[in-house]
Design a protein around this motif. Structure first.
Motif, mmCIF file in Angstrom:
data_model
loop_
_atom_site.group_PDB
_atom_site.id
_atom_site.type_symbol
_atom_site.label_atom_id
_atom_site.label_comp_id
_atom_site.label_asym_id
_atom_site.label_seq_id
_atom_site.Cartn_x
_atom_site.Cartn_y
_atom_site.Cartn_z
ATOM 1 N N GLU A 187 0.842 -1.197 0.000
ATOM 2 C CA GLU A 187 0.000 0.000 0.000
ATOM 3 C C GLU A 187 0.875 1.244 0.000
ATOM 4 O O GLU A 187 0.590 2.208 -0.704
ATOM 5 N N ASN A 188 1.898 1.237 0.823
ATOM 6 C CA ASN A 188 2.873 2.337 0.904
ATOM 7 C C ASN A 188 4.222 1.739 1.263
ATOM 8 O O ASN A 188 4.286 0.765 2.013
ATOM 9 N N ARG A 191 4.712 0.927 -4.156
ATOM 10 C CA ARG A 191 3.262 1.062 -4.038
ATOM 11 C C ARG A 191 2.537 0.409 -5.222
ATOM 12 O O ARG A 191 2.870 0.633 -6.376
#
Length: 168
Positions: free
Chosen positions: A29-30, A52
């Motif tokens: 996600e990050n 990401r």
């Protein structure tokens, strides 16, 4: 989304190691995750830097074998984790996702092929031969002739002729 659980990891955290059983697939996600292997000489080789939107860890879930590489968070990261138990059922219900995973695996395989093509070196004798100067090559030829039977025979004939001329 109901099948996924979030996991926050600090940079430098090992997510899994080569040889461990695969228990989940990860989506980033990050953050950033480094996929690497140690070569026969113990050197760490980076296969990929994932960011990401990328995913990893699916290979051992697909083939049932142990992890093929190490995965380490390069920086603080947030990952979505899909457990092994839900992975195959998810793919069966979403064949387009399965095709996407196959496409990504193919790209990774091609990238690994390129990496290997650049890392594989010629054998040591070929490398040594390529570094020889003209003088080095001449010295090698002289040394090869000097240690040959032709040289030994020529030396004996020359010595006999020398003795014959000096005794007359």
């Amino acid at each position: 989304c109901a099948l996924l659980s979030a996991r926050e990891v600090a940079g430098g955290t090992a997510l899994f190691h080569r040889g461990e059983p695969g228990d989940a697939m990860y989506l980033i996600e990050n953050g950033c995750v480094r996929i690497s292997v140690k070569d026969a000489d113990g050197h760490d080789t980076t296969l990929a830097e994932m960011g990401r939107g990328d995913f990893f860890g699916e290979m051992s879930l697909l083939d049932g074998n142990a992890r093929s590489a190490d995965a380490t968070a390069s920086v603080d990261s947030r990952l979505a984790v899909l457990p092994r138990a839900d992975f195959r059922a998810f793919l069966r219900k979403n064949p387009d996702i399965a095709l996407g995973i196959l496409t990504a695996l193919t790209h990774r395989l091609r990238r690994t092929d390129d990496l290997l093509r650049h890392r594989v070196s010629r054998n040591a004798n070929e490398e040594e031969q390529a570094r020889l100067t003209v003088a080095d090559r001449a010295a090698v030829l002289i040394a090869e002739f000097g240690g040959s039977w032709k040289f030994i025979g020529a030396s004996i004939v020359f010595s006999l002729l020398w003795i014959a001329f000096n005794t007359w």
